[in-house]
Design an enzyme around this catalytic site. Structure first.
Site, PDB file in Angstrom:
ATOM      1  N   HIS A 155      -8.096   4.369  26.974  1.00 54.73           N
ATOM      2  CA  HIS A 155      -9.056   3.430  26.390  1.00 54.73           C
ATOM      3  C   HIS A 155      -9.991   4.154  25.422  1.00 54.73           C
ATOM      4  CE1 HIS A 155      -7.771   1.673  30.290  1.00 54.73           C
ATOM      5  NE2 HIS A 155      -7.655   0.596  29.539  1.00 54.73           N
ATOM      6  N   ASP A 214     -10.230   9.597  30.851  1.00 51.77           N
ATOM      7  CA  ASP A 214      -9.479   8.411  30.431  1.00 51.77           C
ATOM      8  C   ASP A 214      -9.088   8.607  28.969  1.00 51.77           C
ATOM      9  OD1 ASP A 214      -8.534   5.967  29.574  1.00 51.77           O
ATOM     10  OD2 ASP A 214     -10.242   4.796  30.286  1.00 51.77           O
ATOM     11  N   SER A 218      -5.752  -4.343  28.703  1.00 45.72           N
ATOM     12  CA  SER A 218      -7.130  -3.862  28.587  1.00 45.72           C
ATOM     13  C   SER A 218      -7.414  -3.240  27.219  1.00 45.72           C
ATOM     14  CB  SER A 218      -7.436  -2.844  29.688  1.00 45.72           C
ATOM     15  OG  SER A 218      -6.500  -1.779  29.671  1.00 45.72           O
TER      16      SER A 218
END
Length: 429
Positions: free
Chosen positions: A411, A408, A164
């Site tokens: 990312h 998070d 990702s």
């Protein structure tokens, strides 16, 4: 007796008017010479406090004198060397705040950004993270030029392969170029595994292929949430890699999925016979086995005269705030500025993994170019999706955003740090 045809020359004093004229001429030439010296000096021949102009300064047409002067003056701004991927240590530098920097896109203007990375859309109200510029110490990193990028990609396929975070970089690259392409001249096809953005006018594609371990595993497509049940087939890559052939530029990464524990369950042979044959290896050992499988595929399949291979180094995680002096255990929650400490290195970047990559790539026959993003990204604790993201397919609620543990810190917001990764990639193409 003097011959009558020859005039006698009398010696004596020079007449006063001639003296005056002579002195005047000498003064005139002295003044002219002094002005000439001043002119030369003002044009920096005798000045050493300004750097030399960059070698690639292009002369403009003679009818654009004013523009030419402005461009020439701009070449005095920065005395670092031009970017050379073999000479420049990209990791040696600093982030400089520049309010005048305007991102080439936003998560509102670019329709291709996952909600996971759309921080402003999701409610982030501080924008300073978009205005930090990476400046290497011994070279100049060119700004990202969308037209140049598309020109370099004309008639080619660019494929990002990985997890990702690689999708994070892929979406950044697409957004950096798509805004100059007319609506009817571009398209996007999304897939669970393989996604393709096409710039029709350039006959170019910018693609992403989901392969979090590069090699195969039992959690590639149907994600297994319990990391203890994940098994990596460290010797198998062909089923995935057959989709990477015929590509002009390949950009690989694999890191964060390996960081699920101290050991990794690894398997040889077919999954059809069940999972009982796995062995548990220390993570760096399993990673090395898998990366060797990838390296063997590259060496046996890729023609380096037709395909360029890049490897994006590990993107650091910032899940331990004590690494940068915040003892509250808040991960990257509410961080709005980069770490200033030179050579800062946190626990989210595993040097053992970096060592494995370096050793494996060194023995490969096909050249692999590193996009060295780890050190420069280590400073950017402010650039993550943080609490302005989704989990389980749903955006965090207002209440959930108040909990630092929901941040998070893996990312990145777009626009943001991955744009700099692609700035480096374009400079290397």
């Amino acid at each position: 007796m003097i011959h009558s045809g020859i005039m006698k020359i009398h010696r004596g004093k020079v007449p006063f008017p001639i003296i005056i004229i002579t002195i005047g001429v000498l003064v005139f030439f002295a003044v002219l010479y002094a002005e000439r010296l001043s002119f030369l000096s003002s044009n920096s021949i005798f000045k050493f406090n300004k750097p030399c102009p960059r070698k690639n300064t292009k002369p403009k047409p003679t009818g654009e004198k004013k523009v030419e002067e402005e461009i020439v003056n701009e070449t005095w701004i920065d005395d670092r060397f031009e970017f050379d991927s073999e000479e420049c240590n990209i990791a040696n530098g600093k982030w400089v705040f520049n309010q005048s920097i305007k991102p080439l896109y936003t998560d509102i203007t670019c329709p291709y950004i996952d909600r996971q990375f759309s921080c402003v859309k999701n409610g982030r109200t501080d924008f300073d993270y978009q205005h930090w510029e990476w400046q290497p110490e011994d070279c100049t990193l060119p700004s990202f030029n969308a037209a140049l990028a598309l020109k370099k990609l004309q008639g080619k396929r660019l494929l990002f392969v990985g997890d990702s975070l690689q999708r994070n970089q892929w979406e950044s690259f697409v957004c950096l170029v798509e805004w100059i392409i007319p609506e009817k001249m571009k398209s996007m096809r999304r897939g669970i595994v393989h996604s393709v953005f096409k710039a029709k006018e350039y006959n170019a594609t910018i693609e992403f292929y989901w392969a979090p371990y590069l090699v195969e595993s039992n959690t590639d497509i149907n994600i297994i949430g319990d990391t203890k049940k994940r098994i990596i087939k460290v010797d198998a890559i062909k089923e995935r890699a057959k989709n990477w052939t015929g590509v002009d530029i390949l950009v690989f990464n694999t890191y964060v999925w390996w960081m699920s524990g101290a050991t990794i369950k690894s398997l040889w042979g077919s999954f059809g016979n069940g999972y009982e044959g796995y062995e548990e290896f220390d993570t760096p050992v399993a990673y090395k086995l898998a990366l060797k499988t990838w390296a063997n595929w590259v060496d046996s399949t890729i023609n380096p005269n037709k395909t360029k291979i890049f490897f994006t180094t590990m993107s650091p995680t910032h899940t331990r705030s004590q690494d940068w002096g915040n003892m509250k255990d808040e991960k990257c929650f509410n961080e709005t500025k980069p770490v200033k400490k030179k050579k800062h290195w946190g626990t989210g970047s595993d040097k053992r993994i970096m060592s494995v990559v370096a050793k494996v790539v060194k023995k490969m026959k096909v050249p692999v170019t590193f996009i060295n993003i780890t050190q420069i990204s280590e400073y950017r604790i402010d650039g993550h999706s943080n609490v302005y993201t989704e989990t389980g397919g749903k955006l965090l609620t207002e209440e959930e955003r108040t909990n630092p543990q929901n941040a998070d810190c893996i990312h990145w917001c777009l626009p943001g740090v991955p744009d700099t990764w692609n700035q480096i990639l374009l400079a290397m193409l």
